[in-house]
Design an enzyme around this catalytic site. Structure first.
Site, PDB file in Angstrom:
ATOM      1  CG  HIS A   1      -5.871-115.801  18.169  1.00  0.00           C
ATOM      2  ND1 HIS A   1      -6.213-115.404  16.842  1.00  0.00           N
ATOM      3  CD2 HIS A   1      -6.179-114.855  19.170  1.00  0.00           C
ATOM      4  CE1 HIS A   1      -7.072-114.296  17.214  1.00  0.00           C
ATOM      5  NE2 HIS A   1      -7.129-114.166  18.294  1.00  0.00           N
TER       6      HIS A   1
ATOM      7  NE  ARG B   1      -5.591-111.136  15.795  1.00  0.00           N
ATOM      8  CZ  ARG B   1      -5.867-109.976  15.076  1.00  0.00           C
ATOM      9  NH1 ARG B   1      -5.170-109.641  14.048  1.00  0.00           N
ATOM     10  NH2 ARG B   1      -6.833-109.167  15.276  1.00  0.00           N
TER      11      ARG B   1
ATOM     12  CE1 TYR C   1      -2.310-109.131  21.989  1.00  0.00           C
ATOM     13  CE2 TYR C   1      -3.845-107.465  21.254  1.00  0.00           C
ATOM     14  CZ  TYR C   1      -3.328-108.849  21.213  1.00  0.00           C
ATOM     15  OH  TYR C   1      -4.253-109.768  20.622  1.00  0.00           O
TER      16      TYR C   1
ATOM     17  CE  LYS D   1     -13.043-111.233  14.085  1.00  0.00           C
ATOM     18  NZ  LYS D   1     -13.414-111.094  15.369  1.00  0.00           N
TER      19      LYS D   1
ATOM     20  NE  ARG E   1      -9.266-110.866  13.298  1.00  0.00           N
ATOM     21  CZ  ARG E   1      -9.491-109.600  13.132  1.00  0.00           C
ATOM     22  NH1 ARG E   1      -9.285-109.515  11.913  1.00  0.00           N
ATOM     23  NH2 ARG E   1      -9.836-108.726  13.823  1.00  0.00           N
TER      24      ARG E   1
ATOM     25  CG  HIS F   1      -8.091-105.034  17.662  1.00  0.00           C
ATOM     26  ND1 HIS F   1      -7.144-105.205  18.516  1.00  0.00           N
ATOM     27  CD2 HIS F   1      -8.376-106.472  17.180  1.00  0.00           C
ATOM     28  CE1 HIS F   1      -6.775-106.221  18.856  1.00  0.00           C
ATOM     29  NE2 HIS F   1      -7.516-107.104  18.143  1.00  0.00           N
TER      30      HIS F   1
END
Length: 306
Positions: A252, A255, A287, A181, A157, A278
């Site tokens: 993004h 990504r 995906y 994150k 990111r 994730h």
């Protein structure tokens, strides 16, 4: 400020401190949670609910219904429902409320739209064009190419790229350490083109911009400080926009493209989940649908009896 307003403000301030100090969330995530709660507070005040302890599921459903009437997307409503559940669960744990008012609040099912991606030839054209610009803009051109190569090679990111320090990148092993994150650490590999671009930046470009304010940051702005996310987005949009026929999908989009190309190249879903950081493999599974759609499109175009 009225005493009633102060009640909401005081509780929201305490909630923000909790998200920052106890949960150690990113500033972007904290801002999203707090903004959603402030929206609820404004709606609750209009309904006469002046203390978060008096929240009911009816009040929150009313708030979400109003958001829906304003045309908010299903994904936005789903995210705000999650924010409300996180907030009311904290209210109960912290003693600001006796019950968890949103425990039974159901999020609207978000419609999963397939992310747009670039083809391998499009990416190659963008990277080739960025490399050519180094001849006329050696310093920022070298930096911009390294940014593009890293984003595409790793799928990280923008915030993760901005936070990279010198010792987070091991060019000899071709891996980068990323804090995603929730400050979760992961290690992501990258290939030779990204290695060459990063080494060129660190050896020839970065020294031209470095100042006392640079610290250990890998990527720098033109004034020598750590590059900011907005500048990175501007760089990517500008470089994508310079190549005719290439969709300007932004960082993004790179990504999404990296993840899709990994799967199309034979990577398994769990590996792609690790690369992207994730928390749930369900997020990564979208995906596989992108890859399937591309396969069907190629079949319809190429097969005589499609």
């Amino acid at each position: 400020m009225s005493e009633q307003d102060a009640t909401w403000d005081r509780v929201i301030d305490a909630y923000e401190r909790h998200l920052t100090l106890e949960r150690d969330l990113t500033p972007h995530t904290i801002r999203g949670y707090v903004t959603d709660v402030k929206g609820l507070a404004q709606h609750a005040e209009r309904l006469g609910v002046h203390d978060p302890a008096d929240l009911t599921i009816r009040t929150m459903r009313s708030h979400l219904a109003q958001q829906k009437s304003l045309g908010r997307a299903r994904s936005t409503l789903a995210r705000r429902s999650t924010s409300l559940r996180v907030f009311t669960a904290w209210l109960r744990r912290s003693g600001h409320a006796e019950t968890d008012a949103a425990a039974l609040l159901v999020s609207p099912a978000a419609r999963r739209e397939l992310p747009a991606t670039l083809s391998a030839s499009d990416v190659r054209a963008v990277l080739d064009a960025a490399a050519e610009r180094i001849e006329t803009d050696a310093v920022t051109g070298t930096r911009d190419l390294a940014i593009l190569e890293v984003l595409y090679a790793t799928g990280i990111r923008v915030g993760e790229l901005v936070g990279l320090d010198r010792d987070d990148i091991d060019t000899s092993r071709r891996v980068v350490r990323v804090f995603g994150k929730g400050r979760k650490e992961r290690t992501v590999p990258f290939g030779l083109p990204a290695q060459d671009a990063v080494e060129a930046w660190l050896q020839h470009g970065r020294p031209q911009l470095v100042t006392e304010a640079s610290g250990p940051a890998v990527f720098l702005g033109v004034r020598g400080g750590r590059i900011d996310p907005r500048t990175v987005r501007e760089v990517v949009h500008r470089r994508l926009g310079e190549v005719d026929g290439v969709a300007d999908l932004g960082p993004h989009g790179l990504r999404h493209t990296a993840a899709t190309h990994l799967l199309e190249g034979g990577a398994d879903l769990r590996s792609v989940q690790e690369v992207l950081g994730h928390a749930s493999i369900g997020t990564t599974q979208i995906y596989t649908h992108v890859s399937n759609e591309r396969l069907r499109a190629a079949f319809r175009q190429a097969h005589p009896r499609a």
